[in-house]
Design a protein around this motif. Structure first.
Motif, PDB file in Angstrom:
ATOM      1  N   ARG A  33       0.844  -1.210   0.000  1.00 21.33           N
ATOM      2  CA  ARG A  33       0.000   0.000   0.000  1.00 21.33           C
ATOM      3  C   ARG A  33       0.877   1.258   0.000  1.00 21.33           C
ATOM      4  NH1 ARG A  33      -2.843   3.872   2.326  1.00 21.33           N
ATOM      5  NH2 ARG A  33      -5.122   3.838   2.245  1.00 21.33           N
ATOM      6  N   VAL A  40       1.379   7.318  -6.242  1.00 19.79           N
ATOM      7  CA  VAL A  40       0.382   8.397  -6.259  1.00 19.79           C
ATOM      8  C   VAL A  40       1.117   9.739  -6.163  1.00 19.79           C
ATOM      9  CG1 VAL A  40      -1.470   9.499  -4.928  1.00 19.79           C
ATOM     10  CG2 VAL A  40      -1.518   7.035  -5.272  1.00 19.79           C
ATOM     11  N   LYS A  44       0.984  13.040  -8.600  1.00 18.60           N
ATOM     12  CA  LYS A  44       0.637  14.385  -8.122  1.00 18.60           C
ATOM     13  C   LYS A  44       1.765  15.377  -8.423  1.00 18.60           C
ATOM     14  CE  LYS A  44      -2.385  12.829  -4.386  1.00 18.60           C
ATOM     15  NZ  LYS A  44      -2.477  12.559  -2.956  1.00 18.60           N
ATOM     16  N   TYR A  53      -0.947  16.976  -1.784  1.00 13.40           N
ATOM     17  CA  TYR A  53      -0.739  15.585  -1.370  1.00 13.40           C
ATOM     18  C   TYR A  53      -1.859  15.139  -0.434  1.00 13.40           C
ATOM     19  CZ  TYR A  53       3.649  16.105  -3.704  1.00 13.40           C
ATOM     20  OH  TYR A  53       4.592  16.313  -4.673  1.00 13.40           O
ATOM     21  N   TYR A  54      -2.192  15.984   0.526  1.00 11.29           N
ATOM     22  CA  TYR A  54      -3.256  15.635   1.474  1.00 11.29           C
ATOM     23  C   TYR A  54      -4.610  15.843   0.800  1.00 11.29           C
ATOM     24  CZ  TYR A  54      -6.439  16.215   5.431  1.00 11.29           C
ATOM     25  OH  TYR A  54      -7.501  16.118   6.279  1.00 11.29           O
ATOM     26  N   ARG A  55      -5.439  14.808   0.772  1.00 10.54           N
ATOM     27  CA  ARG A  55      -6.738  14.895   0.112  1.00 10.54           C
ATOM     28  C   ARG A  55      -7.830  14.509   1.118  1.00 10.54           C
ATOM     29  NH1 ARG A  55      -5.948  14.899  -5.596  1.00 10.54           N
ATOM     30  NH2 ARG A  55      -3.942  15.935  -5.845  1.00 10.54           N
ATOM     31  N   ARG A  58     -10.738  12.122  -0.006  1.00 15.51           N
ATOM     32  CA  ARG A  58     -10.336  10.727  -0.207  1.00 15.51           C
ATOM     33  C   ARG A  58     -10.119  10.032   1.151  1.00 15.51           C
ATOM     34  NH1 ARG A  58     -10.545   5.911  -2.486  1.00 15.51           N
ATOM     35  NH2 ARG A  58      -8.579   4.786  -2.274  1.00 15.51           N
ATOM     36  N   GLU A  59      -9.508  10.736   2.070  1.00 13.21           N
ATOM     37  CA  GLU A  59      -9.267  10.142   3.396  1.00 13.21           C
ATOM     38  C   GLU A  59     -10.600   9.805   4.066  1.00 13.21           C
ATOM     39  OE1 GLU A  59      -6.301  11.743   5.908  1.00 13.21           O
ATOM     40  OE2 GLU A  59      -4.776  11.474   4.356  1.00 13.21           O
ATOM     41  N   VAL A  62     -11.932   6.642   2.510  1.00 11.10           N
ATOM     42  CA  VAL A  62     -11.192   5.437   2.936  1.00 11.10           C
ATOM     43  C   VAL A  62     -11.649   5.032   4.350  1.00 11.10           C
ATOM     44  CG1 VAL A  62      -8.901   4.548   3.577  1.00 11.10           C
ATOM     45  CG2 VAL A  62      -9.181   5.872   1.472  1.00 11.10           C
ATOM     46  N   MET A  87      -2.873   5.402   6.802  1.00  8.76           N
ATOM     47  CA  MET A  87      -2.924   6.481   5.813  1.00  8.76           C
ATOM     48  C   MET A  87      -2.001   7.632   6.196  1.00  8.76           C
ATOM     49  SD  MET A  87      -6.509   7.522   4.050  1.00  8.76           S
ATOM     50  CE  MET A  87      -7.335   7.554   5.571  1.00  8.76           C
ATOM     51  N   CYS A  90       1.372   6.688   5.154  1.00 12.27           N
ATOM     52  CA  CYS A  90       1.497   6.740   3.688  1.00 12.27           C
ATOM     53  C   CYS A  90       1.632   8.178   3.220  1.00 12.27           C
ATOM     54  CB  CYS A  90       0.282   6.092   3.018  1.00 12.27           C
ATOM     55  SG  CYS A  90       0.279   4.296   3.148  1.00 12.27           S
ATOM     56  N   LEU A  91       0.843   9.090   3.806  1.00 13.59           N
ATOM     57  CA  LEU A  91       0.922  10.502   3.416  1.00 13.59           C
ATOM     58  C   LEU A  91       2.301  11.072   3.768  1.00 13.59           C
ATOM     59  CD1 LEU A  91      -0.289  13.143   2.366  1.00 13.59           C
ATOM     60  CD2 LEU A  91      -1.280  13.521   4.623  1.00 13.59           C
ATOM     61  N   GLU A  94       4.649  10.339   1.126  1.00 22.07           N
ATOM     62  CA  GLU A  94       4.448  11.183  -0.066  1.00 22.07           C
ATOM     63  C   GLU A  94       5.063  12.557   0.169  1.00 22.07           C
ATOM     64  OE1 GLU A  94       0.548  11.494  -1.780  1.00 22.07           O
ATOM     65  OE2 GLU A  94      -0.056   9.547  -1.015  1.00 22.07           O
TER      66      GLU A  94
HETATM   67  O1  LIG Z   1      -5.306   8.830  -2.724  1.00 25.84           O
HETATM   68  C1  LIG Z   1      -4.443   9.679  -2.565  1.00 25.84           C
HETATM   69  O2  LIG Z   1      -4.483  10.788  -3.143  1.00 25.84           O
HETATM   70  C2  LIG Z   1      -3.284   9.389  -1.702  1.00 25.84           C
HETATM   71  O3  LIG Z   1      -2.399  10.213  -1.643  1.00 25.84           O
HETATM   72  C3  LIG Z   1      -3.253   8.164  -0.878  1.00 25.84           C
HETATM   73  C4  LIG Z   1      -3.726   8.402   0.553  1.00 25.84           C
HETATM   74  C5  LIG Z   1      -3.838   7.002   1.223  1.00 25.84           C
HETATM   75  O4  LIG Z   1      -2.903   6.615   1.879  1.00 25.84           O
HETATM   76  O5  LIG Z   1      -4.874   6.365   1.038  1.00 25.84           O
HETATM   77  C6  LIG Z   1      -2.753   9.242   1.270  1.00 25.84           C
HETATM   78  C7  LIG Z   1      -2.912  10.579   1.462  1.00 25.84           C
HETATM   79  C8  LIG Z   1      -4.094  11.315   1.003  1.00 25.84           C
HETATM   80  O6  LIG Z   1      -4.468  12.313   1.895  1.00 25.84           O
HETATM   81  C9  LIG Z   1      -5.203  10.415   0.691  1.00 25.84           C
HETATM   82  C10 LIG Z   1      -5.040   9.081   0.530  1.00 25.84           C
END
Ligand SMILES: O=C(O)C(=O)C[C@]1(C(=O)O)C=C[C@@H](O)C=C1
Length: 367
Positions: A33, A40, A44, A53-55, A58-59, A62, A87, A90-91, A94
């Motif tokens: 993941r 991703v 971006k 990067y922070y969305r 989407r968060e 999830v 998450m 993961c962020l 990024e």
């Molecule tokens: O889907 C994205 O845009 C991602 O960057 C992945 C992810 C994730 O880990 O699921 C990580 C950070 C974002 O804020 C949202 C989701």
């Protein structure tokens, strides 16, 4: 050793072996993941300098999905909290997200920031709500976390007033159950308490409990609960009202737990930033509106919401900073500004308002 214990030991060993192999699988999948998140980030980055990067939308999706597909035995909230941390990590891979919050360390706002962004965010305490706004505006941090309303004590005026002189948007909300405890240091003599420190809001949220248990003790309002906890550290005749984080941070002993007057006492916090958030499927919108000072103005403001069947969740009034006896309305409702009905209603409200600003559409708090 009885036969039963031998059997029990054997079963424990088997179960632990199973847990070990499940853990390997989980670790492999988390790494997979995380690699996906790195890809991703590349996508971006290709969009240019201001890649986001922070969305938030989407968060929220999830986390909602993690709750919806959960069949137990963990609760939906526990499951979502685990995904929140995955998450967050993961962020951070990024692009580490920088967050300022109303400090000092140990406040409920810090707890809210952690709940919303997870432990991998880089967070920084600031001394005042104005400073949080300023640092986000200056680009020193990406987002800010500030309290906006409490279920027992109402709105935090300072936060609303800051929006009058700011171009920042609301990108999210987070709600926190607030549990207050009475805490003392190791030098405090519980029978000699003559003074209780806390933030004015917290003293108000525990008013009845204090009247019943410490009617003659001086209540001293200080700048934050964490500050209250810090002061108690060396005082033998004082106690503080604060939350778990402050107790832990300052090594205080909890004398009485959960002393808030209302068991559902909670505070709502806003995430402020510069980004316009797309719809997540379950959103809220916040407006700031000035109406002309004439009869029927409030009716004109609210009527389109009724006609379009829009669910208002809050209406607050604040004195405007531009003239005596004129007011600014802060309105929250369910839905996203990109929805047709809401866009129409906003157009109508805008036509009769002297000023209308959409502070933001953002996902409803999930956790
Ligand atoms: O889907 C994205 O845009 C991602 O960057 C992945 C992810 C994730 O880990 O699921 C990580 C950070 C974002 O804020 C949202 C989701």
């Amino acid at each position: 050793m009885t036969e039963e214990t031998v059997g029990g030991d054997q079963r424990l060993l088997e179960l632990r072996n199973r847990i070990d192999s499940i853990d390997s699988e989980i670790a492999r999948l988390i790494s997979e993941r995380a690699s996906c998140a790195l890809e991703v980030a590349e996508v971006k980055k290709a969009t240019g300098e201001d890649a986001l990067y922070y969305r938030p939308e989407r968060e929220a999706q999830v986390l909602r999905r993690a709750m919806e597909r959960n069949d137990g035995p963990l609760t939906d909230e526990e499951m979502a909290r685990l995904f929140r941390e995955i998450m967050s990590a993961c962020l951070a891979l990024e692009e580490p997200v920088k967050v300022a919050y109303l400090g000092p360390e140990g406040t409920f706002t810090q707890q809210a920031a952690l709940k919303h962004f997870g432990n991998s965010a880089q967070s920084r305490p600031l001394a005042a709500i104005d400073e949080v706004f300023r640092e986000v505006e200056a680009g020193a941090v990406n987002y800010g976390v500030v309290p906006v309303e409490n279920s027992t004590e109402g709105v935090i005026n300072h936060t609303l007033d800051n929006f009058m002189n700011s171009n920042l948007s609301i990108c999210g909300e987070v709600e926190l159950r607030i549990h207050h405890h009475l805490m003392i240091s190791d030098v405090t003599r519980p029978e000699s308490i003559t003074r209780i420190y806390s933030h004015a809001q917290s003293l108000a949220q525990c008013r009845k409990w204090l009247d019943a248990h410490y009617p003659n003790v001086e209540r001293v309002a200080v700048s934050s609960n964490a500050d209250a906890a810090r002061r108690v550290k060396g005082e033998w005749n004082a106690a503080a009202i604060a939350g778990d984080m402050a107790a832990e941070l300052y090594g205080l002993k909890v004398l009485s737990e959960k002393i808030e007057d209302r068991p559902d006492n909670s505070t709502r916090f806003l995430i402020i930033g510069t980004q316009r958030v797309p719809a997540s499927g379950d959103d809220k919108t916040s407006l700031m509106v000035s109406m002309r000072n004439e009869p029927g103005a409030l009716h004109d403001l609210l009527e389109p919401f009724r006609r379009y069947g829009i669910d208002l969740t809050r209406v607050e009034t604040r004195p405007s900073q531009s003239g005596n006896w004129t007011y600014v309305f802060f309105v929250d409702f369910k839905g996203h500004r990109n929805t047709d009905d809401i866009a129409e209603a906003l157009k109508e409200v805008g036509a009769c308002a002297s000023d209308l600003k959409v502070l933001g559409s953002y996902p409803r708090g999930v956790l």
